[in-house]
Design a protein around this motif. Structure first.
Motif, PDB file in Angstrom:
ATOM      1  N   GLY A  33      46.078  35.616  32.548  1.00 49.92           N
ATOM      2  CA  GLY A  33      46.448  35.136  31.216  1.00 49.92           C
ATOM      3  C   GLY A  33      46.991  36.232  30.324  1.00 49.92           C
ATOM      4  O   GLY A  33      46.628  36.336  29.158  1.00 49.92           O
ATOM      5  N   GLN A  34      47.868  37.082  30.876  1.00 52.53           N
ATOM      6  CA  GLN A  34      48.469  38.154  30.087  1.00 52.53           C
ATOM      7  C   GLN A  34      49.492  37.587  29.103  1.00 52.53           C
ATOM      8  O   GLN A  34      50.114  36.554  29.366  1.00 52.53           O
ATOM      9  N   VAL A  35      49.650  38.271  27.969  1.00 57.59           N
ATOM     10  CA  VAL A  35      50.618  37.864  26.948  1.00 57.59           C
ATOM     11  C   VAL A  35      51.447  39.083  26.557  1.00 57.59           C
ATOM     12  O   VAL A  35      50.921  40.189  26.415  1.00 57.59           O
ATOM     13  N   ALA A  36      52.739  38.870  26.373  1.00 58.06           N
ATOM     14  CA  ALA A  36      53.626  39.929  25.914  1.00 58.06           C
ATOM     15  C   ALA A  36      54.635  39.332  24.950  1.00 58.06           C
ATOM     16  O   ALA A  36      54.755  38.104  24.822  1.00 58.06           O
ATOM     17  N   HIS A  37      55.359  40.204  24.249  1.00 57.08           N
ATOM     18  CA  HIS A  37      56.486  39.703  23.451  1.00 57.08           C
ATOM     19  C   HIS A  37      57.681  40.624  23.624  1.00 57.08           C
ATOM     20  O   HIS A  37      57.548  41.789  24.003  1.00 57.08           O
ATOM     21  N   VAL A  38      58.843  40.062  23.349  1.00 61.55           N
ATOM     22  CA  VAL A  38      60.087  40.814  23.411  1.00 61.55           C
ATOM     23  C   VAL A  38      60.992  40.303  22.292  1.00 61.55           C
ATOM     24  O   VAL A  38      61.004  39.109  21.990  1.00 61.55           O
ATOM     25  N   ASP A  39      61.709  41.209  21.646  1.00 60.04           N
ATOM     26  CA  ASP A  39      62.655  40.842  20.599  1.00 60.04           C
ATOM     27  C   ASP A  39      64.057  40.792  21.192  1.00 60.04           C
ATOM     28  O   ASP A  39      64.568  41.813  21.680  1.00 60.04           O
ATOM     29  N   LEU A  40      64.658  39.607  21.155  1.00 61.14           N
ATOM     30  CA  LEU A  40      65.980  39.397  21.728  1.00 61.14           C
ATOM     31  C   LEU A  40      66.985  39.078  20.622  1.00 61.14           C
ATOM     32  O   LEU A  40      66.629  38.432  19.626  1.00 61.14           O
ATOM     33  N   PRO A  41      68.234  39.485  20.786  1.00 59.62           N
ATOM     34  CA  PRO A  41      69.266  39.060  19.831  1.00 59.62           C
ATOM     35  C   PRO A  41      69.323  37.534  19.755  1.00 59.62           C
ATOM     36  O   PRO A  41      69.216  36.847  20.781  1.00 59.62           O
ATOM     37  N   THR A  51      58.342  31.213  24.633  1.00 54.84           N
ATOM     38  CA  THR A  51      58.393  30.427  23.405  1.00 54.84           C
ATOM     39  C   THR A  51      58.721  31.338  22.228  1.00 54.84           C
ATOM     40  O   THR A  51      58.332  32.510  22.197  1.00 54.84           O
ATOM     41  N   GLU A  52      59.419  30.783  21.260  1.00 60.03           N
ATOM     42  CA  GLU A  52      59.706  31.535  20.044  1.00 60.03           C
ATOM     43  C   GLU A  52      58.399  31.753  19.288  1.00 60.03           C
ATOM     44  O   GLU A  52      57.688  30.799  18.965  1.00 60.03           O
ATOM     45  N   ALA A  53      58.071  32.998  19.026  1.00 61.15           N
ATOM     46  CA  ALA A  53      56.777  33.330  18.418  1.00 61.15           C
ATOM     47  C   ALA A  53      56.776  33.013  16.931  1.00 61.15           C
ATOM     48  O   ALA A  53      57.802  33.139  16.260  1.00 61.15           O
ATOM     49  N   PRO A  54      55.618  32.607  16.396  1.00 59.11           N
ATOM     50  CA  PRO A  54      55.520  32.364  14.952  1.00 59.11           C
ATOM     51  C   PRO A  54      55.614  33.672  14.171  1.00 59.11           C
ATOM     52  O   PRO A  54      55.432  34.760  14.728  1.00 59.11           O
ATOM     53  N   ALA A  55      55.879  33.580  12.894  1.00 56.84           N
ATOM     54  CA  ALA A  55      56.006  34.757  12.045  1.00 56.84           C
ATOM     55  C   ALA A  55      54.717  35.579  12.079  1.00 56.84           C
ATOM     56  O   ALA A  55      53.614  35.030  12.056  1.00 56.84           O
ATOM     57  N   GLY A  56      54.868  36.889  12.151  1.00 55.28           N
ATOM     58  CA  GLY A  56      53.718  37.778  12.132  1.00 55.28           C
ATOM     59  C   GLY A  56      53.089  38.027  13.483  1.00 55.28           C
ATOM     60  O   GLY A  56      52.142  38.809  13.600  1.00 55.28           O
ATOM     61  N   PHE A  57      53.596  37.382  14.535  1.00 54.49           N
ATOM     62  CA  PHE A  57      52.985  37.517  15.859  1.00 54.49           C
ATOM     63  C   PHE A  57      53.338  38.851  16.495  1.00 54.49           C
ATOM     64  O   PHE A  57      54.500  39.269  16.518  1.00 54.49           O
ATOM     65  N   ASP A  58      52.346  39.528  17.006  1.00 55.01           N
ATOM     66  CA  ASP A  58      52.505  40.729  17.820  1.00 55.01           C
ATOM     67  C   ASP A  58      51.532  40.581  18.983  1.00 55.01           C
ATOM     68  O   ASP A  58      50.332  40.417  18.771  1.00 55.01           O
ATOM     69  N   ALA A  59      52.038  40.617  20.209  1.00 57.15           N
ATOM     70  CA  ALA A  59      51.194  40.352  21.378  1.00 57.15           C
ATOM     71  C   ALA A  59      49.987  41.272  21.422  1.00 57.15           C
ATOM     72  O   ALA A  59      48.882  40.855  21.792  1.00 57.15           O
ATOM     73  N   ARG A  60      50.158  42.515  21.007  1.00 58.58           N
ATOM     74  CA  ARG A  60      49.062  43.481  21.042  1.00 58.58           C
ATOM     75  C   ARG A  60      48.192  43.405  19.784  1.00 58.58           C
ATOM     76  O   ARG A  60      46.982  43.206  19.858  1.00 58.58           O
ATOM     77  N   PHE A  61      48.809  43.581  18.636  1.00 61.26           N
ATOM     78  CA  PHE A  61      48.027  43.776  17.423  1.00 61.26           C
ATOM     79  C   PHE A  61      47.525  42.481  16.785  1.00 61.26           C
ATOM     80  O   PHE A  61      46.604  42.512  15.965  1.00 61.26           O
ATOM     81  N   SER A  62      48.107  41.347  17.133  1.00 60.54           N
ATOM     82  CA  SER A  62      47.616  40.080  16.579  1.00 60.54           C
ATOM     83  C   SER A  62      46.439  39.513  17.365  1.00 60.54           C
ATOM     84  O   SER A  62      45.768  38.595  16.898  1.00 60.54           O
ATOM     85  N   ALA A  63      46.173  40.037  18.542  1.00 55.87           N
ATOM     86  CA  ALA A  63      45.088  39.511  19.384  1.00 55.87           C
ATOM     87  C   ALA A  63      43.729  39.788  18.743  1.00 55.87           C
ATOM     88  O   ALA A  63      43.499  40.854  18.179  1.00 55.87           O
ATOM     89  N   ILE A  64      42.829  38.818  18.825  1.00 51.11           N
ATOM     90  CA  ILE A  64      41.475  39.006  18.300  1.00 51.11           C
ATOM     91  C   ILE A  64      40.455  39.195  19.422  1.00 51.11           C
ATOM     92  O   ILE A  64      39.335  39.623  19.166  1.00 51.11           O
ATOM     93  N   TRP A  65      40.818  38.881  20.636  1.00 53.78           N
ATOM     94  CA  TRP A  65      39.964  39.204  21.780  1.00 53.78           C
ATOM     95  C   TRP A  65      40.754  39.152  23.077  1.00 53.78           C
ATOM     96  O   TRP A  65      41.804  38.510  23.149  1.00 53.78           O
ATOM     97  N   ARG A  66      40.216  39.879  24.054  1.00 58.30           N
ATOM     98  CA  ARG A  66      40.701  39.820  25.436  1.00 58.30           C
ATOM     99  C   ARG A  66      39.503  39.503  26.320  1.00 58.30           C
ATOM    100  O   ARG A  66      38.427  40.061  26.125  1.00 58.30           O
TER     101      ARG A  66
END
Length: 286
Positions: free
Chosen positions: A71-79, A108-123
């Motif tokens: 259940g890994q999560v990541a994000h990427v910023d694309l043009p 999926t297009e992430a909601p505003a303020g989402f950061d895969a690392r820093f928005s997480a509250i638990w792993r």
């Protein structure tokens, strides 16, 4: 580091899994070592026909060599134009390009303020081990550790309760310069399944390097009778590495899930997680 998406770009969330056996961990490395990040970024560059441009991934939890993820999560910023052009077919194209030991399940297009690392509250991780006299089922050998002493799961759970809460886990972490080892361990419990496999569930707001594998190493020493149930908590309180705490092998460890707050709290969590933590009654530094 800003959590804002650059103008003209879209932040895309990736949900993915991988078998870590043949990977040198998550993070791209120099020298051509095979990594999960490297495989996904290379595939993304190929399927979007981006040629020399690499769109860098940010991940919820950097796993070590040999560690798996379900259940890994990541994000990427694309043009924005690239996302609009490829979004409908990107998932299937990645499936055709990626090696079979890593899969992206959703984009999926992430909601505003989402950061895969820093928005997480638990792993949440799971570590699987068996004490069966005959060893590990060959079909599970890449995901289950064999411990060749009988394990007392009740004693291990008793020991685990003494580790819960917010502590400085320096005794169970490999130190990294400038990084805090203060973490909140939210869950640590063990259960033996009908198949005899003991699964440890470990959940925290974040983990420092080698923390889960060190905690399991200490609990195994309790489970096989080499140490008393109060020993892991004493090691924690001492605040220094104990040579008796072994970092168990990585193949029994799987990142199972990453938790995030409601969308309207993502940005606040993102900012909070970037602050260096101290324990109550201690002074902050650097």
């Amino acid at each position: 580091m800003s959590d804002e998406v650059r103008p003209g770009h879209v932040r895309v969330r990736l949900d993915l899994s991988y078998d870590g056996t043949e990977f040198s961990g998550w993070a791209r490395q120099a020298g051509g070592r095979r990594t999960v990040q490297g495989e996904i970024e290379d595939a993304l560059r190929t399927v979007t026909r981006s040629r020399e441009t690499t769109y860098e991934l940010t991940v919820a939890g950097r796993t070590d060599a040999g560690v798996h993820a379900r259940g890994q999560v990541a994000h990427v910023d694309l043009p924005g134009e690239l996302w609009a052009e490829h979004r409908e077919k990107l998932l299937k194209r990645l499936a055709g390009r990626l090696p079979k030991d890593v899969r992206v399940w959703s984009l999926t297009e992430a909601p505003a303020g989402f950061d895969a690392r820093f928005s997480a509250i638990w792993r949440r991780y799971a570590y699987r081990v068996t004490d069966a006299p005959g060893g590990v089922d060959p079909l599970l050998r890449g995901h289950v550790l064999w411990h060749d002493w009988p394990l007392d799961v009740d004693a291990m759970n008793e020991a685990a309760r003494g580790l819960l809460g917010e502590h400085d886990f320096a005794a169970y972490c490999k130190r990294r310069e400038g990084a805090t080892t203060i973490r909140t361990l939210q869950e640590l419990s063990l259960r033996r399944g009908e198949d005899g496999i003991v699964t440890a569930t470990v959940r925290a707001d974040a983990f420092c390097h080698n923390m889960v594998r060190s905690l399991i190493g200490a609990l195994l020493f309790v489970g096989d009778g080499h140490r008393a149930p109060d020993w892991p908590a004493k090691v924690l309180a001492a605040g220094v590495r104990d040579s008796a705490v072994h970092v168990v092998r990585p193949h029994g460890l799987t990142l199972e899930e990453v938790g995030y707050p409601p969308d309207d709290l993502l940005a606040a969590r993102n900012r909070e997680a970037r602050n260096r933590r101290t324990l109550p009654g201690t002074a902050g530094c650097c």
